[in-house]
Write a protein that holds these residues in place. Sequence first.
Motif, short mmCIF file in Angstrom:
data_model
loop_
_atom_site.label_atom_id
_atom_site.label_comp_id
_atom_site.label_asym_id
_atom_site.label_seq_id
_atom_site.Cartn_x
_atom_site.Cartn_y
_atom_site.Cartn_z
N ARG A 1 -0.72 4.37 6.15
CA ARG A 1 -1.06 2.97 6.40
C ARG A 1 -0.18 1.97 5.63
O ARG A 1 -0.47 0.78 5.63
CB ARG A 1 -2.53 2.70 6.07
CG ARG A 1 -2.88 2.78 4.60
CD ARG A 1 -4.36 2.55 4.36
NE ARG A 1 -4.65 2.26 2.97
CZ ARG A 1 -5.71 2.68 2.31
NH1 ARG A 1 -6.61 3.44 2.93
NH2 ARG A 1 -5.91 2.34 1.05
N GLY A 2 0.90 2.45 5.03
CA GLY A 2 1.71 1.56 4.21
C GLY A 2 3.15 1.40 4.65
O GLY A 2 3.92 0.69 4.00
N SER B 1 -8.75 -6.19 -0.62
CA SER B 1 -9.00 -4.74 -0.72
C SER B 1 -8.94 -4.15 0.68
O SER B 1 -9.21 -4.83 1.67
CB SER B 1 -10.36 -4.46 -1.36
OG SER B 1 -11.40 -5.05 -0.61
N PHE B 2 -8.58 -2.89 0.76
CA PHE B 2 -8.53 -2.22 2.06
C PHE B 2 -9.95 -2.04 2.58
O PHE B 2 -10.85 -1.62 1.87
CB PHE B 2 -7.85 -0.86 1.95
CG PHE B 2 -7.75 -0.14 3.26
CD1 PHE B 2 -6.77 -0.46 4.17
CD2 PHE B 2 -8.67 0.85 3.59
CE1 PHE B 2 -6.69 0.19 5.40
CE2 PHE B 2 -8.60 1.51 4.81
CZ PHE B 2 -7.60 1.17 5.71
N ASP C 1 0.84 -1.19 0.00
CA ASP C 1 0.00 0.00 0.00
C ASP C 1 0.88 1.25 0.00
O ASP C 1 1.74 1.40 0.86
CB ASP C 1 -0.89 -0.01 1.24
CG ASP C 1 -2.08 0.93 1.12
OD1 ASP C 1 -2.02 1.88 0.32
OD2 ASP C 1 -3.07 0.71 1.83
N SER C 2 0.63 2.13 -0.97
CA SER C 2 1.37 3.39 -1.02
C SER C 2 0.59 4.55 -0.41
O SER C 2 1.06 5.69 -0.40
CB SER C 2 1.72 3.73 -2.47
OG SER C 2 0.53 3.86 -3.26
N THR C 3 -0.59 4.27 0.12
CA THR C 3 -1.42 5.32 0.72
C THR C 3 -0.76 5.85 1.98
O THR C 3 -0.41 5.08 2.87
CB THR C 3 -2.81 4.77 1.07
OG1 THR C 3 -3.40 4.21 -0.10
CG2 THR C 3 -3.70 5.88 1.63
N PRO C 4 -0.55 7.17 2.08
CA PRO C 4 0.07 7.72 3.30
C PRO C 4 -0.72 7.34 4.55
O PRO C 4 -1.95 7.34 4.54
CB PRO C 4 0.02 9.23 3.05
CG PRO C 4 -0.05 9.39 1.57
CD PRO C 4 -0.85 8.21 1.08
N ARG D 1 -9.67 1.28 9.01
CA ARG D 1 -8.82 1.41 10.19
C ARG D 1 -9.69 1.13 11.39
O ARG D 1 -10.81 1.61 11.50
CB ARG D 1 -8.23 2.82 10.30
CG ARG D 1 -7.34 2.95 11.56
CD ARG D 1 -6.66 4.31 11.62
NE ARG D 1 -7.45 5.30 12.33
CZ ARG D 1 -7.52 5.41 13.66
NH1 ARG D 1 -6.88 4.56 14.44
NH2 ARG D 1 -8.25 6.36 14.21
#
Length: 359
Positions: free
Chosen positions: A102-103, A148-149, A97-100, A152
């Motif tokens: 959480r990766g 898939s995400f 995951d490249s999402t700021p 949180r």
Amino acid sequence: MKCISTFFAGLAVAASTVVACSAAEPSPADGTDDGAAITQRAPTFRNPVRGGVADPWMFQRDGYYYLTYTAVDRIILVRAKSVTGLASAQAVTVWQDSTPGRGKNIWAPEFHFLNGRWYVYYTADGEGAVHQMFVLESQGSDPMGPYSFKSRLATQNDFSIDGTVLKMPNQKLYFVWSGHLRGPQSLFIASMSNPWTLDSAPVLLSSPTAGWERHGNGREHPVNEGPEALYSGNRTFLVFSASGCETPDYALGMLEYKGGNVLDPRSWSKTPWPVFARSDANWVFGPGHNSFFTSPDGKELWNAYHAVTSSDGRPYGSCGGDRTLRIDKMNFDANGSPIFGVASATWTDLKLPSGDRGR
């Protein structure tokens, strides 16, 4: 004896061997083959099973062992038909995951099969680079994904790691994790309305108050972390890791549910001593952050954990990549109480789990 050996070297760990032995060679007294049946010997393995493994989570599904562990920048799965294959099996990336938020710094993933889908619970840098808990959902029933995400999890905002799912006999789900909340690193619990949603406030379940929960960092490092559910008959346990991972005295403790409100800490009792700890005689130091898996035929329960094997004669612990995967068979007494025993000796032949043919 014909043996197939797979060699691996964990970081800063002496090379070890996983051995699958087929059959003992005939050895008649007169030196000739008299046609007698060759004595069969059960395949064996040796600990450590795989090098470079921290925070192992193992499960057995449809004839395969699955293993995941902390890979820092991704979530991986290793798959093999035998314990003997785990040493060299390829680690397959099932999520990155490249999402700021959480990766990065992904720790201690766990795979749970709930309501026909796989849910992966993992820790990663969250808001303000503080570790938080996240969950993925599979599209189907294959543990390899795709995923898939999902969400949180609404744990406290100040450092939440090592989350796991507790399923009570009435099928109600609870989430248990390790975190800080105006005190030392402790275990917290909350109820769940579904596999990705907490529906109660966090409750402090267990704090590191005993001496064996406070080793590390030179003097004291109070820690309760890595909770894992263990079920035996009608009894429910939570096994957890205590003390700092940097010490050889990192060990496993245990809570037992005694009845009443699951969210009330008074409904749980803690063992007054570790249930699984270092074995200097067997060169096993800092055993902890465990999980449980069944043998291929479902007849046995096994304990998978990481530990450090000293190669220089000096007992030590570690929070790094020199930790290795080890497994030991669990036993239970007549009342269903878990018996962890002593960590098995390093580089010693051990019988494979029941139903494992060593291939």
